[in-house]
Write an enzyme that holds these catalytic residues in place. Structure first.
Site, PDB file in Angstrom:
ATOM      1  N   ALA A 138      10.596   2.122  -6.848  1.00 47.18           N
ATOM      2  CA  ALA A 138      10.619   3.573  -6.652  1.00 47.18           C
ATOM      3  C   ALA A 138       9.221   4.157  -6.514  1.00 47.18           C
ATOM      4  O   ALA A 138       9.007   5.109  -5.759  1.00 47.18           O
ATOM      5  CB  ALA A 138      11.343   4.246  -7.816  1.00 47.18           C
ATOM      6  N   GLU A 139       8.270   3.582  -7.250  1.00 45.77           N
ATOM      7  CA  GLU A 139       6.921   4.143  -7.280  1.00 45.77           C
ATOM      8  C   GLU A 139       6.087   3.761  -6.059  1.00 45.77           C
ATOM      9  O   GLU A 139       5.403   4.603  -5.478  1.00 45.77           O
ATOM     10  CB  GLU A 139       6.193   3.675  -8.555  1.00 45.77           C
ATOM     11  CG  GLU A 139       6.726   4.272  -9.844  1.00 45.77           C
ATOM     12  CD  GLU A 139       6.318   5.729 -10.027  1.00 45.77           C
ATOM     13  OE1 GLU A 139       5.559   6.246  -9.189  1.00 45.77           O
ATOM     14  OE2 GLU A 139       6.765   6.344 -11.001  1.00 45.77           O
ATOM     15  N   SER A 140       6.120   2.492  -5.691  1.00 46.46           N
ATOM     16  CA  SER A 140       5.174   2.016  -4.661  1.00 46.46           C
ATOM     17  C   SER A 140       5.776   1.081  -3.634  1.00 46.46           C
ATOM     18  O   SER A 140       5.058   0.647  -2.719  1.00 46.46           O
ATOM     19  CB  SER A 140       4.011   1.291  -5.342  1.00 46.46           C
ATOM     20  OG  SER A 140       4.474   0.097  -5.968  1.00 46.46           O
TER      21      SER A 140
END
Length: 245
Positions: free
Chosen positions: A81-83
Protein backbone atom coordinates in the site's frame (compact mmCIF):
# COMPACT_ATOMS: atom_id res chain seq x y z
CA UNK A 1 -52.40 29.90 -7.45
CA UNK A 2 -52.41 30.07 -3.65
CA UNK A 3 -53.89 26.59 -3.28
CA UNK A 4 -51.31 25.14 -5.67
CA UNK A 5 -48.48 26.75 -3.73
CA UNK A 6 -49.90 25.33 -0.50
CA UNK A 7 -49.97 21.87 -2.05
CA UNK A 8 -46.38 22.35 -3.18
CA UNK A 9 -45.47 23.54 0.33
CA UNK A 10 -46.93 20.48 2.03
CA UNK A 11 -45.34 18.19 -0.59
CA UNK A 12 -41.93 19.81 0.03
CA UNK A 13 -42.31 19.40 3.78
CA UNK A 14 -43.00 15.69 3.34
CA UNK A 15 -40.13 15.36 0.88
CA UNK A 16 -37.71 17.12 3.24
CA UNK A 17 -38.61 14.72 6.07
CA UNK A 18 -38.11 11.72 3.78
CA UNK A 19 -34.75 13.10 2.63
CA UNK A 20 -33.60 13.71 6.19
CA UNK A 21 -34.46 10.13 7.16
CA UNK A 22 -32.76 8.75 4.04
CA UNK A 23 -29.71 10.94 4.70
CA UNK A 24 -29.42 9.55 8.21
CA UNK A 25 -29.83 5.94 7.09
CA UNK A 26 -27.33 6.20 4.22
CA UNK A 27 -24.86 7.79 6.63
CA UNK A 28 -25.24 5.11 9.28
CA UNK A 29 -25.19 1.98 7.09
CA UNK A 30 -21.67 2.48 5.62
CA UNK A 31 -20.28 3.18 9.08
CA UNK A 32 -21.84 0.01 10.49
CA UNK A 33 -20.79 -2.07 7.50
CA UNK A 34 -17.21 -0.78 7.65
CA UNK A 35 -17.03 -1.47 11.40
CA UNK A 36 -17.99 -5.11 10.80
CA UNK A 37 -15.32 -5.46 8.09
CA UNK A 38 -12.69 -3.82 10.28
CA UNK A 39 -13.56 -6.11 13.19
CA UNK A 40 -13.19 -9.12 10.93
CA UNK A 41 -9.79 -7.90 9.75
CA UNK A 42 -8.68 -7.25 13.34
CA UNK A 43 -9.47 -10.85 14.25
CA UNK A 44 -7.76 -12.34 11.19
CA UNK A 45 -4.64 -10.15 11.30
CA UNK A 46 -3.54 -11.61 14.64
CA UNK A 47 -3.07 -15.06 13.08
CA UNK A 48 0.64 -15.02 12.24
CA UNK A 49 1.90 -16.63 9.04
CA UNK A 50 5.28 -16.17 7.39
CA UNK A 51 5.22 -14.67 3.93
CA UNK A 52 6.25 -16.76 0.96
CA UNK A 53 9.88 -16.58 -0.11
CA UNK A 54 8.73 -15.41 -3.52
CA UNK A 55 7.66 -12.11 -1.95
CA UNK A 56 10.40 -9.45 -2.25
CA UNK A 57 12.36 -8.96 0.99
CA UNK A 58 10.55 -11.95 2.53
CA UNK A 59 13.47 -12.89 4.77
CA UNK A 60 13.72 -9.41 6.31
CA UNK A 61 9.96 -9.10 6.66
CA UNK A 62 9.59 -12.44 8.44
CA UNK A 63 12.58 -11.85 10.71
CA UNK A 64 11.66 -8.35 11.88
CA UNK A 65 7.95 -9.13 12.14
CA UNK A 66 8.70 -12.04 14.48
CA UNK A 67 11.05 -9.87 16.52
CA UNK A 68 8.35 -7.21 16.87
CA UNK A 69 5.53 -9.70 17.47
CA UNK A 70 3.45 -8.70 14.48
CA UNK A 71 1.98 -10.64 11.56
CA UNK A 72 4.46 -10.65 8.62
CA UNK A 73 1.57 -10.69 6.15
CA UNK A 74 0.34 -7.37 7.53
CA UNK A 75 3.79 -5.88 6.92
CA UNK A 76 3.68 -7.05 3.30
CA UNK A 77 0.23 -5.52 2.95
CA UNK A 78 1.50 -2.20 4.32
CA UNK A 79 4.53 -2.18 2.01
CA UNK A 80 2.30 -2.88 -0.98
CA UNK A 81 0.00 0.00 0.00
CA UNK A 82 2.81 2.40 0.85
CA UNK A 83 5.33 1.94 -1.95
CA UNK A 84 4.38 -1.04 -4.13
CA UNK A 85 7.76 -2.52 -3.07
CA UNK A 86 9.76 0.40 -4.51
CA UNK A 87 12.74 0.77 -2.11
CA UNK A 88 13.56 4.30 -3.25
CA UNK A 89 10.01 5.64 -3.14
CA UNK A 90 9.73 9.21 -1.87
CA UNK A 91 6.39 10.84 -1.16
CA UNK A 92 5.51 14.50 -1.57
CA UNK A 93 5.30 14.71 2.23
CA UNK A 94 8.89 13.47 2.57
CA UNK A 95 8.32 9.83 3.55
CA UNK A 96 11.04 7.43 2.46
CA UNK A 97 11.44 3.90 1.25
CA UNK A 98 9.44 0.71 1.27
CA UNK A 99 7.34 1.58 4.34
CA UNK A 100 7.27 5.34 3.67
CA UNK A 101 8.80 6.47 6.95
CA UNK A 102 9.14 10.12 7.88
CA UNK A 103 12.58 11.20 9.20
CA UNK A 104 11.12 12.21 12.59
CA UNK A 105 9.52 8.79 12.94
CA UNK A 106 12.77 7.14 11.92
CA UNK A 107 14.71 9.04 14.61
CA UNK A 108 12.06 8.19 17.20
CA UNK A 109 12.20 4.44 16.52
CA UNK A 110 15.95 4.35 15.91
CA UNK A 111 16.48 5.91 19.32
CA UNK A 112 14.80 2.86 20.85
CA UNK A 113 16.14 -0.02 18.73
CA UNK A 114 19.40 1.60 17.54
CA UNK A 115 19.56 -0.02 14.11
CA UNK A 116 22.15 2.44 12.80
CA UNK A 117 24.38 2.79 15.84
CA UNK A 118 27.12 0.58 14.34
CA UNK A 119 26.71 1.79 10.78
CA UNK A 120 27.71 5.43 11.03
CA UNK A 121 28.14 8.38 13.35
CA UNK A 122 25.65 11.20 13.68
CA UNK A 123 22.16 11.41 12.22
CA UNK A 124 20.80 8.97 9.66
CA UNK A 125 20.67 10.18 6.08
CA UNK A 126 18.46 9.36 3.11
CA UNK A 127 20.78 6.45 2.33
CA UNK A 128 19.66 4.85 5.59
CA UNK A 129 16.02 5.60 4.77
CA UNK A 130 16.34 3.95 1.37
CA UNK A 131 18.05 0.85 2.74
CA UNK A 132 15.38 -1.84 2.33
CA UNK A 133 16.44 -3.94 5.32
CA UNK A 134 16.67 -0.96 7.68
CA UNK A 135 13.44 0.53 6.40
CA UNK A 136 11.53 -2.70 7.03
CA UNK A 137 13.04 -3.00 10.51
CA UNK A 138 12.15 0.57 11.49
CA UNK A 139 8.67 0.46 9.92
CA UNK A 140 7.82 -2.92 11.45
CA UNK A 141 8.84 -1.86 14.96
CA UNK A 142 6.96 1.41 14.59
CA UNK A 143 3.74 -0.37 13.53
CA UNK A 144 4.20 -2.93 16.33
CA UNK A 145 4.50 -0.07 18.80
CA UNK A 146 1.28 1.45 17.51
CA UNK A 147 -0.42 -1.94 17.75
CA UNK A 148 0.61 -2.17 21.41
CA UNK A 149 -0.52 1.41 22.04
CA UNK A 150 -3.99 0.62 20.69
CA UNK A 151 -4.25 -2.67 22.57
CA UNK A 152 -4.09 -4.98 19.58
CA UNK A 153 -6.47 -3.03 17.35
CA UNK A 154 -4.75 -3.35 13.99
CA UNK A 155 -7.12 -0.95 12.22
CA UNK A 156 -6.36 1.80 14.75
CA UNK A 157 -2.63 1.05 14.41
CA UNK A 158 -2.82 1.30 10.61
CA UNK A 159 -4.81 4.52 10.84
CA UNK A 160 -2.16 5.95 13.17
CA UNK A 161 0.58 4.78 10.80
CA UNK A 162 -1.09 6.78 8.04
CA UNK A 163 -2.52 9.83 9.80
CA UNK A 164 -0.45 9.89 12.97
CA UNK A 165 -1.38 8.69 16.47
CA UNK A 166 -2.48 12.21 17.41
CA UNK A 167 -5.37 12.04 14.93
CA UNK A 168 -6.46 8.61 16.16
CA UNK A 169 -6.29 9.76 19.78
CA UNK A 170 -8.26 12.91 19.00
CA UNK A 171 -11.11 11.06 17.26
CA UNK A 172 -10.98 8.01 19.47
CA UNK A 173 -10.56 5.75 16.45
CA UNK A 174 -10.06 5.98 12.71
CA UNK A 175 -10.13 9.69 11.85
CA UNK A 176 -12.73 10.74 9.26
CA UNK A 177 -10.11 11.42 6.61
CA UNK A 178 -10.88 9.97 3.18
CA UNK A 179 -7.21 9.13 2.63
CA UNK A 180 -6.88 7.28 5.94
CA UNK A 181 -10.12 5.34 5.49
CA UNK A 182 -9.05 4.34 1.98
CA UNK A 183 -5.61 3.37 3.29
CA UNK A 184 -6.98 0.99 5.92
CA UNK A 185 -9.28 -0.58 3.33
CA UNK A 186 -6.38 -0.99 0.87
CA UNK A 187 -4.17 -2.68 3.45
CA UNK A 188 -7.02 -5.01 4.40
CA UNK A 189 -7.65 -5.92 0.75
CA UNK A 190 -3.93 -6.56 0.22
CA UNK A 191 -3.92 -8.79 3.29
CA UNK A 192 -6.77 -11.00 2.05
CA UNK A 193 -5.15 -11.28 -1.39
CA UNK A 194 -1.84 -12.38 0.17
CA UNK A 195 -3.65 -15.05 2.17
CA UNK A 196 -5.58 -16.17 -0.92
CA UNK A 197 -8.78 -15.67 1.01
CA UNK A 198 -12.00 -14.35 -0.38
CA UNK A 199 -11.50 -10.62 -0.38
CA UNK A 200 -14.34 -8.44 0.92
CA UNK A 201 -13.73 -6.08 -2.01
CA UNK A 202 -17.39 -6.28 -3.02
CA UNK A 203 -18.28 -5.21 0.51
CA UNK A 204 -16.12 -2.12 0.15
CA UNK A 205 -17.88 -1.37 -3.15
CA UNK A 206 -21.22 -1.61 -1.35
CA UNK A 207 -19.94 0.88 1.23
CA UNK A 208 -18.84 3.30 -1.48
CA UNK A 209 -22.26 3.00 -3.15
CA UNK A 210 -24.01 3.89 0.11
CA UNK A 211 -21.63 6.79 0.64
CA UNK A 212 -22.33 8.08 -2.85
CA UNK A 213 -26.06 7.85 -2.18
CA UNK A 214 -25.50 9.74 1.08
CA UNK A 215 -23.79 12.59 -0.76
CA UNK A 216 -26.47 12.76 -3.46
CA UNK A 217 -29.29 12.82 -0.93
CA UNK A 218 -27.48 15.58 0.92
CA UNK A 219 -27.37 17.71 -2.23
CA UNK A 220 -31.01 16.91 -2.97
CA UNK A 221 -31.93 18.13 0.51
CA UNK A 222 -30.06 21.39 -0.12
CA UNK A 223 -32.04 21.88 -3.33
CA UNK A 224 -35.26 21.05 -1.49
CA UNK A 225 -34.49 23.71 1.14
CA UNK A 226 -33.86 26.28 -1.57
CA UNK A 227 -37.19 25.43 -3.21
CA UNK A 228 -38.82 25.61 0.22
CA UNK A 229 -37.45 29.13 0.73
CA UNK A 230 -38.79 30.17 -2.68
CA UNK A 231 -42.26 28.76 -1.93
CA UNK A 232 -42.34 30.54 1.44
CA UNK A 233 -41.38 33.79 -0.23
CA UNK A 234 -44.13 33.35 -2.85
CA UNK A 235 -46.77 32.48 -0.23
CA UNK A 236 -45.90 35.44 1.95
CA UNK A 237 -45.94 37.74 -1.05
CA UNK A 238 -49.25 36.32 -2.29
CA UNK A 239 -51.05 36.30 1.06
CA UNK A 240 -49.26 39.32 2.55
CA UNK A 241 -49.17 37.27 5.73
CA UNK A 242 -47.59 34.23 7.37
CA UNK A 243 -51.10 32.78 7.75
CA UNK A 244 -51.55 30.52 4.70
CA UNK A 245 -54.69 28.49 5.38
Amino acid sequence: MGKRLLIVWYAILILSVVELVAYGVTGYVPHGYRTVLWDRFNENSHIHHDVDKKVPYAESINRYAHQAGINPQVIVSVIQAESSFQPRALSAAGAYGLMQIMPDTWRQVNKDIKVCISRHQGECSHECYYNADLNIQIGTHYLAGLLEKYQGNMIFALAAYNAGPGAVDYYGGVPPYAETIKYTETVAQNYYEIRNEKTPYSSFLIIKTWEMAHRWIGWCFVITVLVMVWVVWRLVKLRSSWYWR
